[in-house]
Motif scaffolding. Structure first.
Motif, PDB file in Angstrom:
ATOM      1  N   ILE A 191       0.850  -1.191   0.000  1.00 23.11           N
ATOM      2  CA  ILE A 191       0.000   0.000   0.000  1.00 23.11           C
ATOM      3  C   ILE A 191       0.885   1.239   0.000  1.00 23.11           C
ATOM      4  CG2 ILE A 191      -1.712   1.320   1.317  1.00 23.11           C
ATOM      5  CD1 ILE A 191      -2.749  -1.338   2.413  1.00 23.11           C
ATOM      6  N   GLU A 192       0.540   2.198  -0.854  1.00 20.84           N
ATOM      7  CA  GLU A 192       1.256   3.468  -0.905  1.00 20.84           C
ATOM      8  C   GLU A 192       0.427   4.549  -0.215  1.00 20.84           C
ATOM      9  OE1 GLU A 192       3.237   6.610  -4.137  1.00 20.84           O
ATOM     10  OE2 GLU A 192       2.501   4.633  -4.792  1.00 20.84           O
ATOM     11  N   ILE A 193       1.086   5.320   0.653  1.00 27.07           N
ATOM     12  CA  ILE A 193       0.423   6.383   1.413  1.00 27.07           C
ATOM     13  C   ILE A 193       0.917   7.731   0.901  1.00 27.07           C
ATOM     14  CG2 ILE A 193       0.019   7.367   3.700  1.00 27.07           C
ATOM     15  CD1 ILE A 193       0.997   4.630   4.827  1.00 27.07           C
ATOM     16  N   ARG A 194       0.002   8.611   0.531  1.00 30.42           N
ATOM     17  CA  ARG A 194       0.344  10.008   0.233  1.00 30.42           C
ATOM     18  C   ARG A 194      -0.084  10.860   1.423  1.00 30.42           C
ATOM     19  NH1 ARG A 194      -1.430  13.445  -3.418  1.00 30.42           N
ATOM     20  NH2 ARG A 194      -3.391  12.391  -3.911  1.00 30.42           N
ATOM     21  N   PHE A 195       0.801  11.742   1.859  1.00 30.13           N
ATOM     22  CA  PHE A 195       0.520  12.526   3.051  1.00 30.13           C
ATOM     23  C   PHE A 195       1.126  13.922   2.940  1.00 30.13           C
ATOM     24  CE2 PHE A 195       4.347  10.014   3.733  1.00 30.13           C
ATOM     25  CZ  PHE A 195       5.276  10.990   4.077  1.00 30.13           C
ATOM     26  N   LYS A 204       3.388   4.870  12.626  1.00 28.43           N
ATOM     27  CA  LYS A 204       3.216   3.458  12.274  1.00 28.43           C
ATOM     28  C   LYS A 204       1.967   3.316  11.413  1.00 28.43           C
ATOM     29  CE  LYS A 204       5.251   1.602  16.528  1.00 28.43           C
ATOM     30  NZ  LYS A 204       4.979   0.823  17.786  1.00 28.43           N
ATOM     31  N   PHE A 205       2.080   2.458  10.404  1.00 29.61           N
ATOM     32  CA  PHE A 205       0.916   2.101   9.599  1.00 29.61           C
ATOM     33  C   PHE A 205       0.631   0.628   9.842  1.00 29.61           C
ATOM     34  CE2 PHE A 205      -1.032   0.574   5.585  1.00 29.61           C
ATOM     35  CZ  PHE A 205      -2.185   1.362   5.615  1.00 29.61           C
ATOM     36  N   GLY A 228       4.841  14.190   1.139  1.00 30.38           N
ATOM     37  CA  GLY A 228       5.541  13.051   0.554  1.00 30.38           C
ATOM     38  C   GLY A 228       4.656  11.848   0.383  1.00 30.38           C
ATOM     39  N   SER A 229       5.283  10.743   0.074  1.00 28.61           N
ATOM     40  CA  SER A 229       4.591   9.467  -0.046  1.00 28.61           C
ATOM     41  C   SER A 229       5.538   8.372   0.412  1.00 28.61           C
ATOM     42  CB  SER A 229       4.131   9.216  -1.484  1.00 28.61           C
ATOM     43  OG  SER A 229       5.239   9.077  -2.348  1.00 28.61           O
ATOM     44  N   VAL A 230       4.982   7.261   0.819  1.00 26.73           N
ATOM     45  CA  VAL A 230       5.782   6.139   1.271  1.00 26.73           C
ATOM     46  C   VAL A 230       5.076   4.852   0.869  1.00 26.73           C
ATOM     47  CG1 VAL A 230       4.702   6.056   3.558  1.00 26.73           C
ATOM     48  CG2 VAL A 230       6.986   5.117   3.248  1.00 26.73           C
ATOM     49  N   ILE A 285      -3.469  12.810   5.975  1.00 25.93           N
ATOM     50  CA  ILE A 285      -3.505  11.607   5.142  1.00 25.93           C
ATOM     51  C   ILE A 285      -4.291  11.955   3.891  1.00 25.93           C
ATOM     52  CG2 ILE A 285      -4.102   9.165   5.073  1.00 25.93           C
ATOM     53  CD1 ILE A 285      -4.292   9.413   8.231  1.00 25.93           C
ATOM     54  N   VAL A 286      -3.629  11.894   2.749  1.00 26.50           N
ATOM     55  CA  VAL A 286      -4.254  12.326   1.500  1.00 26.50           C
ATOM     56  C   VAL A 286      -4.893  11.157   0.756  1.00 26.50           C
ATOM     57  CG1 VAL A 286      -3.859  13.440  -0.737  1.00 26.50           C
ATOM     58  CG2 VAL A 286      -2.638  14.251   1.301  1.00 26.50           C
ATOM     59  N   GLU A 287      -4.164  10.041   0.630  1.00 26.86           N
ATOM     60  CA  GLU A 287      -4.664   8.925  -0.179  1.00 26.86           C
ATOM     61  C   GLU A 287      -3.945   7.635   0.183  1.00 26.86           C
ATOM     62  OE1 GLU A 287      -5.426   8.222  -4.959  1.00 26.86           O
ATOM     63  OE2 GLU A 287      -3.412   8.839  -4.318  1.00 26.86           O
ATOM     64  N   LEU A 288      -4.679   6.533   0.106  1.00 28.26           N
ATOM     65  CA  LEU A 288      -4.119   5.193   0.216  1.00 28.26           C
ATOM     66  C   LEU A 288      -4.462   4.426  -1.048  1.00 28.26           C
ATOM     67  CD1 LEU A 288      -5.320   4.254   3.850  1.00 28.26           C
ATOM     68  CD2 LEU A 288      -3.162   5.318   3.194  1.00 28.26           C
ATOM     69  N   LYS A 289      -3.441   3.857  -1.685  1.00 24.32           N
ATOM     70  CA  LYS A 289      -3.702   3.056  -2.872  1.00 24.32           C
ATOM     71  C   LYS A 289      -2.723   1.896  -2.932  1.00 24.32           C
ATOM     72  CE  LYS A 289      -0.848   5.668  -6.186  1.00 24.32           C
ATOM     73  NZ  LYS A 289      -0.878   6.402  -7.477  1.00 24.32           N
ATOM     74  N   THR A 290      -3.072   0.881  -3.678  1.00 18.75           N
ATOM     75  CA  THR A 290      -2.222  -0.298  -3.802  1.00 18.75           C
ATOM     76  C   THR A 290      -1.153  -0.114  -4.858  1.00 18.75           C
ATOM     77  OG1 THR A 290      -3.748  -1.274  -5.404  1.00 18.75           O
ATOM     78  CG2 THR A 290      -4.105  -1.823  -3.085  1.00 18.75           C
TER      79      THR A 290
END
Length: 291
Positions: A191-195, A204-205, A228-230, A285-290
């Protein structure tokens, strides 16, 4: 009917309270064996070599500094502070994550949704989200920290204190479509997190593959730089219960039922989070995507 549901909900919350309170009174060695570990479906991206008592993460800088004298002094002073426990806030927060079993005549077949690569799971302000985030702070274990999240903007903010031996805040997904939905992510690597914001703090995620209130948290630490994103690879998640690593577990990528963020003074197994401060914090937290 309403009375029955109210009584059932109250009993469920009392069980959660007992479970959480027991964790505070249970010795360290016993806590490590609290979780139920079963055989899970194998997936090519899920590596069992990470379930030992180590803390692998590709997102943490290898340069670990010592906590500042000011931070340590502040934490020690707060740790000795005692504040009244907010029972009603505990009930308000915990009740959002308790799913009552359906009545026999109203039972519905659970739905499993296959998630593809590049698919958005959650986006701030998106009316089509199948869950929201809600706060779950250390009040569930007797602490006094407090946070809130605006699902329209994704802004999660609040104040952390380690009074009452606490020291963490969190947000957790509400049950997917009321608890009737689980996600099959077997086609995805993670999962990619944009923040935004974050101020370089370490968060922690958590991915959950069980609806147990205090079940295993598949955890990855990351440092939140501004805007950023992680990427969170499933293969490097650390199985934890109450921030203690557990062994012998395997991640069920076919049964994802919850997601969570946490900001805690502890990393894993009693080690301190070097990128943590008591006081005000914020993460958008902007977006969560695979991927």
């Amino acid at each position: 009917m309403a009375t029955f549901r109210s009584i059932s909900c109250l009993l469920a919350l009392l069980l959660c309270l007992f479970d959480s309170s027991e964790a505070l009174l249970t010795p360290f060695s016993a806590q490590q064996n609290m979780s139920r570990v079963g055989n899970r479906h194998h997936h090519p991206y899920i590596s069992t070599r990470h379930v030992s008592k180590t803390t692998p993460s590709n997102h943490i800088s290898r340069r670990e500094g010592k906590r500042s004298h000011h931070q340590s002094s502040t934490s020690l002073a707060a740790a000795d502070e005692r504040k009244p426990w907010e029972l009603f806030r505990f009930i308000s927060q915990s009740s959002k994550f308790v799913t009552l079993p359906p009545l026999p005549f109203a039972a519905k077949n659970p739905v499993k949704r296959k998630v593809g690569v590049g698919e958005t799971i959650w986006e701030a302000g998106n009316p089509n989200n199948f869950f929201n985030f809600a706060p779950l702070d250390d009040v569930v274990m007797g602490g006094a920290s407090n946070s809130n999240i605006d699902n329209n903007t994704g802004t999660w903010s609040g104040k952390v204190t380690d009074a009452n031996n606490g020291g963490f805040v969190g947000v957790r997904s509400t049950p997917f479509q009321g608890g009737s939905l689980s996600l099959d992510m077997s086609q995805c690597k993670g999962i990619e997190i944009r923040f935004r914001r974050g101020n370089g703090k370490r968060f922690k995620f958590v991915v959950r593959d069980s609806t147990e209130f205090n079940g295993i948290c598949w955890t990855t630490s990351f440092d939140a730089k501004a805007n950023g994103s992680v990427r969170i690879p499933f293969s490097s998640q650390v199985p934890t219960v109450f921030a203690k690593t557990v062994s012998g577990a395997s991640f069920n990528v076919n049964e994802v039922v919850g997601l969570q963020f946490a900001y805690s003074k502890f990393e894993y197994d009693g080690k301190l989070n070097n990128n943590f401060d008591v006081g005000d914090f914020a993460l958008q937290i902007v977006e969560l995507k695979t991927y």
